[in-house]
Design a protein around this motif. Structure first.
Motif, PDB file in Angstrom:
ATOM      1  N   GLN A  18     -13.912  -0.655  18.806  1.00 50.46           N
ATOM      2  CA  GLN A  18     -12.482  -0.440  19.041  1.00 50.46           C
ATOM      3  C   GLN A  18     -11.671  -1.049  17.900  1.00 50.46           C
ATOM      4  OE1 GLN A  18     -11.085  -1.818  22.859  1.00 50.46           O
ATOM      5  NE2 GLN A  18      -8.960  -2.022  22.145  1.00 50.46           N
ATOM      6  N   THR A  19     -10.648  -0.311  17.417  1.00 51.74           N
ATOM      7  CA  THR A  19      -9.790  -0.808  16.346  1.00 51.74           C
ATOM      8  C   THR A  19      -8.826  -1.843  16.903  1.00 51.74           C
ATOM      9  OG1 THR A  19      -9.918   1.303  15.171  1.00 51.74           O
ATOM     10  CG2 THR A  19      -8.118  -0.177  14.568  1.00 51.74           C
ATOM     11  N   LEU A  20      -8.830  -3.027  16.285  1.00 51.38           N
ATOM     12  CA  LEU A  20      -8.000  -4.129  16.753  1.00 51.38           C
ATOM     13  C   LEU A  20      -6.769  -4.343  15.869  1.00 51.38           C
ATOM     14  CD1 LEU A  20     -10.861  -6.708  17.480  1.00 51.38           C
ATOM     15  CD2 LEU A  20      -9.895  -4.984  19.023  1.00 51.38           C
ATOM     16  N   PHE A  21      -6.928  -4.187  14.538  1.00 55.19           N
ATOM     17  CA  PHE A  21      -5.842  -4.397  13.584  1.00 55.19           C
ATOM     18  C   PHE A  21      -5.894  -3.291  12.534  1.00 55.19           C
ATOM     19  CE2 PHE A  21      -7.175  -8.477  15.202  1.00 55.19           C
ATOM     20  CZ  PHE A  21      -5.994  -9.146  15.474  1.00 55.19           C
ATOM     21  N   ILE A  22      -4.737  -2.994  11.974  1.00 53.85           N
ATOM     22  CA  ILE A  22      -4.665  -2.097  10.823  1.00 53.85           C
ATOM     23  C   ILE A  22      -3.938  -2.832   9.708  1.00 53.85           C
ATOM     24  CG2 ILE A  22      -3.724   0.048   9.902  1.00 53.85           C
ATOM     25  CD1 ILE A  22      -4.161   1.345  12.556  1.00 53.85           C
ATOM     26  N   ILE A  23      -4.600  -2.877   8.552  1.00 51.78           N
ATOM     27  CA  ILE A  23      -4.019  -3.485   7.351  1.00 51.78           C
ATOM     28  C   ILE A  23      -3.449  -2.375   6.482  1.00 51.78           C
ATOM     29  CG2 ILE A  23      -4.597  -4.815   5.277  1.00 51.78           C
ATOM     30  CD1 ILE A  23      -6.762  -6.206   6.931  1.00 51.78           C
ATOM     31  N   ASP A  24      -2.377  -2.669   5.782  1.00 53.25           N
ATOM     32  CA  ASP A  24      -1.672  -1.673   4.948  1.00 53.25           C
ATOM     33  C   ASP A  24      -2.660  -0.794   4.189  1.00 53.25           C
ATOM     34  OD1 ASP A  24       0.164  -0.233   3.555  1.00 53.25           O
ATOM     35  OD2 ASP A  24       0.782  -1.870   2.220  1.00 53.25           O
ATOM     36  N   GLN A  25      -2.636   0.509   4.448  1.00 51.62           N
ATOM     37  CA  GLN A  25      -3.624   1.434   3.898  1.00 51.62           C
ATOM     38  C   GLN A  25      -3.173   2.133   2.613  1.00 51.62           C
ATOM     39  OE1 GLN A  25      -4.200   3.976   7.357  1.00 51.62           O
ATOM     40  NE2 GLN A  25      -6.051   2.835   7.916  1.00 51.62           N
ATOM     41  N   VAL A  26      -1.895   2.023   2.271  1.00 56.62           N
ATOM     42  CA  VAL A  26      -1.366   2.800   1.137  1.00 56.62           C
ATOM     43  C   VAL A  26      -2.125   2.534  -0.152  1.00 56.62           C
ATOM     44  CG1 VAL A  26       0.673   3.203  -0.296  1.00 56.62           C
ATOM     45  CG2 VAL A  26       0.909   3.019   2.198  1.00 56.62           C
ATOM     46  N   PRO A  27      -2.299   1.282  -0.588  1.00 58.41           N
ATOM     47  CA  PRO A  27      -3.010   1.070  -1.862  1.00 58.41           C
ATOM     48  C   PRO A  27      -4.470   1.500  -1.801  1.00 58.41           C
ATOM     49  CG  PRO A  27      -2.628  -1.020  -0.754  1.00 58.41           C
ATOM     50  CD  PRO A  27      -1.849   0.006  -0.011  1.00 58.41           C
ATOM     51  N   TYR A  28      -5.069   1.443  -0.645  1.00 56.19           N
ATOM     52  CA  TYR A  28      -6.480   1.813  -0.539  1.00 56.19           C
ATOM     53  C   TYR A  28      -6.662   3.328  -0.483  1.00 56.19           C
ATOM     54  CZ  TYR A  28      -7.007  -3.153   0.211  1.00 56.19           C
ATOM     55  OH  TYR A  28      -6.969  -4.513   0.035  1.00 56.19           O
ATOM     56  N   ARG A  29      -5.675   4.034   0.028  1.00 56.90           N
ATOM     57  CA  ARG A  29      -5.733   5.500  -0.035  1.00 56.90           C
ATOM     58  C   ARG A  29      -5.570   5.957  -1.484  1.00 56.90           C
ATOM     59  NH1 ARG A  29      -5.781   8.047   4.750  1.00 56.90           N
ATOM     60  NH2 ARG A  29      -5.011   6.911   6.594  1.00 56.90           N
ATOM     61  N   ALA A  30      -4.681   5.291  -2.182  1.00 61.44           N
ATOM     62  CA  ALA A  30      -4.488   5.649  -3.593  1.00 61.44           C
ATOM     63  C   ALA A  30      -5.759   5.374  -4.391  1.00 61.44           C
ATOM     64  CB  ALA A  30      -3.312   4.868  -4.170  1.00 61.44           C
ATOM     65  N   ALA A  31      -6.389   4.246  -4.122  1.00 64.57           N
ATOM     66  CA  ALA A  31      -7.621   3.920  -4.833  1.00 64.57           C
ATOM     67  C   ALA A  31      -8.712   4.931  -4.522  1.00 64.57           C
ATOM     68  CB  ALA A  31      -8.066   2.520  -4.454  1.00 64.57           C
ATOM     69  N   LEU A  32      -8.752   5.419  -3.323  1.00 65.54           N
ATOM     70  CA  LEU A  32      -9.759   6.420  -2.966  1.00 65.54           C
ATOM     71  C   LEU A  32      -9.479   7.738  -3.679  1.00 65.54           C
ATOM     72  CD1 LEU A  32     -12.151   7.464  -1.343  1.00 65.54           C
ATOM     73  CD2 LEU A  32     -10.582   7.893   0.571  1.00 65.54           C
ATOM     74  N   GLU A  33      -8.220   8.149  -3.748  1.00 68.29           N
ATOM     75  CA  GLU A  33      -7.884   9.405  -4.426  1.00 68.29           C
ATOM     76  C   GLU A  33      -8.241   9.323  -5.906  1.00 68.29           C
ATOM     77  OE1 GLU A  33      -3.811  10.086  -3.583  1.00 68.29           O
ATOM     78  OE2 GLU A  33      -4.161  10.584  -1.468  1.00 68.29           O
ATOM     79  N   MET A  34      -7.992   8.154  -6.499  1.00 72.36           N
ATOM     80  CA  MET A  34      -8.361   7.976  -7.907  1.00 72.36           C
ATOM     81  C   MET A  34      -9.870   8.032  -8.085  1.00 72.36           C
ATOM     82  SD  MET A  34      -7.352   4.845 -10.460  1.00 72.36           S
ATOM     83  CE  MET A  34      -5.615   5.248 -10.306  1.00 72.36           C
ATOM     84  N   ALA A  35     -10.594   7.432  -7.164  1.00 70.94           N
ATOM     85  CA  ALA A  35     -12.053   7.459  -7.252  1.00 70.94           C
ATOM     86  C   ALA A  35     -12.580   8.868  -7.093  1.00 70.94           C
ATOM     87  CB  ALA A  35     -12.651   6.549  -6.178  1.00 70.94           C
ATOM     88  N   ILE A  36     -11.975   9.663  -6.233  1.00 70.39           N
ATOM     89  CA  ILE A  36     -12.397  11.056  -6.060  1.00 70.39           C
ATOM     90  C   ILE A  36     -12.153  11.838  -7.351  1.00 70.39           C
ATOM     91  CG2 ILE A  36     -11.898  13.188  -4.831  1.00 70.39           C
ATOM     92  CD1 ILE A  36     -11.329  11.471  -2.338  1.00 70.39           C
ATOM     93  N   ALA A  37     -10.971  11.577  -7.955  1.00 72.43           N
ATOM     94  CA  ALA A  37     -10.658  12.276  -9.213  1.00 72.43           C
ATOM     95  C   ALA A  37     -11.638  11.893 -10.307  1.00 72.43           C
ATOM     96  CB  ALA A  37      -9.227  11.948  -9.631  1.00 72.43           C
ATOM     97  N   ASN A  38     -11.959  10.635 -10.407  1.00 76.06           N
ATOM     98  CA  ASN A  38     -12.925  10.196 -11.424  1.00 76.06           C
ATOM     99  C   ASN A  38     -14.294  10.808 -11.186  1.00 76.06           C
ATOM    100  OD1 ASN A  38     -11.001   8.603 -12.683  1.00 76.06           O
ATOM    101  ND2 ASN A  38     -11.576   6.733 -11.536  1.00 76.06           N
ATOM    102  N   ARG A  39     -14.670  10.935  -9.941  1.00 79.38           N
ATOM    103  CA  ARG A  39     -15.975  11.548  -9.646  1.00 79.38           C
ATOM    104  C   ARG A  39     -15.990  13.024 -10.053  1.00 79.38           C
ATOM    105  NH1 ARG A  39     -16.617  15.447  -5.701  1.00 79.38           N
ATOM    106  NH2 ARG A  39     -15.497  14.135  -4.204  1.00 79.38           N
ATOM    107  N   LYS A  40     -14.904  13.737  -9.796  1.00 78.85           N
ATOM    108  CA  LYS A  40     -14.843  15.149 -10.184  1.00 78.85           C
ATOM    109  C   LYS A  40     -14.859  15.295 -11.708  1.00 78.85           C
ATOM    110  CE  LYS A  40     -12.487  16.805  -6.033  1.00 78.85           C
ATOM    111  NZ  LYS A  40     -11.251  17.427  -5.488  1.00 78.85           N
ATOM    112  N   SER A  41     -14.156  14.386 -12.375  1.00 83.64           N
ATOM    113  CA  SER A  41     -14.154  14.423 -13.850  1.00 83.64           C
ATOM    114  C   SER A  41     -15.547  14.163 -14.387  1.00 83.64           C
ATOM    115  CB  SER A  41     -13.162  13.385 -14.379  1.00 83.64           C
ATOM    116  OG  SER A  41     -13.200  13.325 -15.786  1.00 83.64           O
ATOM    117  N   ALA A  42     -16.238  13.220 -13.789  1.00 83.50           N
ATOM    118  CA  ALA A  42     -17.599  12.923 -14.232  1.00 83.50           C
ATOM    119  C   ALA A  42     -18.522  14.102 -13.978  1.00 83.50           C
ATOM    120  CB  ALA A  42     -18.111  11.679 -13.509  1.00 83.50           C
ATOM    121  N   GLU A  43     -18.316  14.806 -12.889  1.00 87.47           N
ATOM    122  CA  GLU A  43     -19.128  15.988 -12.606  1.00 87.47           C
ATOM    123  C   GLU A  43     -18.910  17.056 -13.684  1.00 87.47           C
ATOM    124  OE1 GLU A  43     -19.391  15.695  -7.696  1.00 87.47           O
ATOM    125  OE2 GLU A  43     -17.903  16.988  -8.669  1.00 87.47           O
TER     126      GLU A  43
END
Length: 393
Positions: A109-134
């Protein structure tokens, strides 16, 4: 001179003598023989009646053997089956608190949520880098294949082919790195949802929405206690532990065959569920000389709480032993005695008592035998040689 005495069968000799001395006799004449005879008979009857009354007030019992269960009580502390401190794995501000203090929570069960904005951005950047590497890997593979074709036609040399192959391998490594970064970014985003690792009850929450937290915080976000079962820890002496090993043969046999134990709460109420010994410490506390034991109790009602204290009641089953009431004994110079009745008279007899008792009865290890008659109560008022008329308890 004629005088008379009022005699009663229950008048003792002392009272009679006092009455005779108080009389003022102006002329002494010998008492008739008949009066003396009557007087002696009356005194004898009174003395016999008094002896019968003294004998009647002592109860006796015939010694026999029976089984007996004794209870030992130990102070104990309670802990939940699992106590988990929930801490964040990423840094950020708390944006939501999804549980209440003292509420039951489920595993996952989820008890707390920590600010997700910077981590969503980091994930989008990581996805872009992976596509570029491909894409770079695809280009490197194509260049290598083309270079192989040119070599077969003797257009380029071996060095050029190896260079293209190395570029292809480098692109593969870059793609693997990009994928790992994407996994890490995705995990960090998932960590912004702080979930309960176990089912249990939430503790007090010292944090609020907007608080900045990290993995290095001193105080956990919340503590979750799995209290479906409770562990009750208590200690026994080293000598008692050795006695148990001797009785059962080994610690494992003691755990398997030990009787169920009870629990008394701090308010004096007896817990309605029985527990069992589930673990014995393999070491002895060098400061106290004690061995720690753990008893496990079910807690479906939620009455037991982590951190509470209680008293463990451990029964000891003894078979085929001599049991006498405590009132049948008395102490003299740190020794215990009972009065046996032999030929109608009391005989003081020393006995060795089992060190544990239930508050009402003693177990006799040595001193009396089955079939002996003893005084069952009031032994502290007796002495050797007192006539006793047996009246079994």
């Amino acid at each position: 001179m004629i005088f008379s005495l009022n005699l009663h069968t229950n008048t003792d000799v002392t009272q009679l003598n006092n009455e005779l001395m108080s009389l003022r006799i102006t002329q002494i004449k010998p008492l008739p023989a008949v009066c003396l005879a009557v007087l002696l008979v009356l005194l004898s009857c009174g003395d016999k009646k008094q002896k019968r009354q003294d004998a009647a007030q002592y109860k006796t019992m015939v010694v026999s053997k029976r089984d007996m269960t004794l209870e030992r009580q130990y102070s104990a502390r309670m802990t939940g089956k699992q106590i988990v401190e929930v801490r964040p794995q990423v840094s950020g501000c708390i944006t939501q608190i999804l549980t209440g203090e003292g509420q039951a929570v489920r595993k996952g069960q989820t008890l707390f949520i920590i600010d997700q904005v910077p981590y969503r951005a980091a994930l989008e950047m990581a996805i872009a880098n992976r596509k570029s590497a491909e894409a770079r890997l695809a280009t490197a593979r194509m260049n290598y294949e083309n270079e192989e074709l040119l070599k077969r036609n003797d257009v380029v040399g071996e060095v050029s082919v190896k260079t293209m192959r190395n570029a292809w391998l480098e692109a593969e490594a870059a793609l693997a790195q990009a994928k790992a970064q994407e996994v890490n970014a995705r995990n960090n985003l998932s960590y912004t949802e702080v979930k309960s690792p176990v089912s249990g009850v939430a503790s007090m929450i010292p944090w609020h929405v907007g608080s900045l937290v990290s993995s290095s915080i001193d105080e956990p976000l919340v503590t979750v206690a799995d209290d479906s079962e409770m562990y009750i820890y208590f200690s026994i002496s080293e000598n008692h532990a050795l006695d148990l090993v001797s009785q059962y043969g080994s610690i494992s046999e003691f755990i398997n065959k030990a009787p169920e134990v009870g629990l008394r709460l701090n308010n004096g109420q007896k817990y309605d569920q029985k527990g069992h010994i589930s673990a014995v410490s393999g070491t002895i506390d060098t400061q106290t000389g004690a061995v720690t034991l753990r008893a496990t109790f079910p807690n479906a009602s939620g009455l037991l709480h982590h951190g509470g204290s209680a008293t463990v009641i451990v029964p000891t089953r003894l078979t085929d032993c001599i049991v006498i009431p405590q009132e049948a004994t008395y102490e003299l110079q740190n020794r215990s005695f009972v009065y046996r009745v032999v030929n109608g008279k009391t005989v003081a007899t020393p006995v060795k008592l089992f060190p544990q008792h239930n508050g009402k009865n003693y177990i006799v290890e040595k001193g009396i035998n089955v079939g002996d008659t003893i005084i069952a109560e009031g032994s502290g008022l007796l002495r050797d040689g007192v006539d006793v008329k047996s009246k079994e308890r």
